[in-house]
Scaffold this motif. Structure first.
Motif, PDB file in Angstrom:
ATOM      1  N   SER A  39       0.971  32.515 107.762  1.00 20.07           N
ATOM      2  CA  SER A  39      -0.450  32.037 107.443  1.00 20.07           C
ATOM      3  C   SER A  39      -0.511  30.787 106.823  1.00 20.07           C
ATOM      4  O   SER A  39       0.415  30.159 106.611  1.00 20.07           O
ATOM      5  CB  SER A  39      -1.077  33.102 106.637  1.00 20.07           C
ATOM      6  N   LEU A  40      -1.597  30.263 107.118  1.00 25.33           N
ATOM      7  CA  LEU A  40      -1.746  28.926 106.607  1.00 25.33           C
ATOM      8  C   LEU A  40      -1.718  28.831 105.144  1.00 25.33           C
ATOM      9  O   LEU A  40      -1.160  27.749 104.808  1.00 25.33           O
ATOM     10  CB  LEU A  40      -3.277  28.365 107.089  1.00 25.33           C
ATOM     11  N   GLU A  41      -1.789  29.738 104.453  1.00 23.31           N
ATOM     12  CA  GLU A  41      -1.716  29.906 103.119  1.00 23.31           C
ATOM     13  C   GLU A  41      -0.252  29.617 102.707  1.00 23.31           C
ATOM     14  O   GLU A  41       0.163  29.133 101.674  1.00 23.31           O
ATOM     15  CB  GLU A  41      -2.373  31.280 102.572  1.00 23.31           C
ATOM     16  N   ASP A  42       0.545  30.479 103.622  1.00 25.86           N
ATOM     17  CA  ASP A  42       1.849  30.757 103.371  1.00 25.86           C
ATOM     18  C   ASP A  42       2.568  29.208 103.647  1.00 25.86           C
ATOM     19  O   ASP A  42       3.544  28.484 102.871  1.00 25.86           O
ATOM     20  CB  ASP A  42       2.644  31.781 104.324  1.00 25.86           C
ATOM     21  N   GLU A  43       2.131  28.545 104.674  1.00 28.63           N
ATOM     22  CA  GLU A  43       2.492  27.340 104.895  1.00 28.63           C
ATOM     23  C   GLU A  43       2.243  26.226 103.813  1.00 28.63           C
ATOM     24  O   GLU A  43       3.093  25.522 103.292  1.00 28.63           O
ATOM     25  CB  GLU A  43       1.786  26.649 106.202  1.00 28.63           C
ATOM     26  N   ASN A  44       1.045  26.239 103.469  1.00 32.38           N
ATOM     27  CA  ASN A  44       0.608  25.342 102.301  1.00 32.38           C
ATOM     28  C   ASN A  44       1.542  25.837 100.851  1.00 32.38           C
ATOM     29  O   ASN A  44       1.834  24.760 100.193  1.00 32.38           O
ATOM     30  CB  ASN A  44      -0.961  25.529 101.934  1.00 32.38           C
TER      31      ASN A  44
END
Length: 84
Positions: A39-44
């Motif tokens: 997820s974008l959250e994980d990437e961030n």
């Protein structure tokens, strides 16, 4: 590093080589193998963790992912997206 990331191209090249050598049954490529969804959250989280010098083992524990999967994701972020 392009060699390590472009798995589909590597598969197609190998498939062609094996077909020339006489192999008749070669499994088809599935995109599922290529995708390792984050997820974008994980990437961030990965990006922020690397910037704050948190080691990879701690990141894998926090995300509940395997170490090698995380290393692959970090390499992909560095090369394809220039996010790290």
């Amino acid at each position: 590093m392009h060699y390590k990331i472009n798995l589909k191209e590597r598969f197609e090249n190998r498939k062609t080589k094996l077909a020339k050598e006489g192999y008749k049954t070669i499994n088809e490529w599935t995109e599922i193998v290529l995708k390792n969804e984050y997820s974008l959250e994980d990437e961030n989280f990965i990006i922020n963790s690397k910037l704050t010098a948190i080691n990879n083992k701690e990141i894998t524990i926090a995300l509940n992912r395997s170490y090698l999967v995380l290393i692959d994701k970090i390499r992909r972020l560095k090369i394809s997206e220039n996010r790290l």
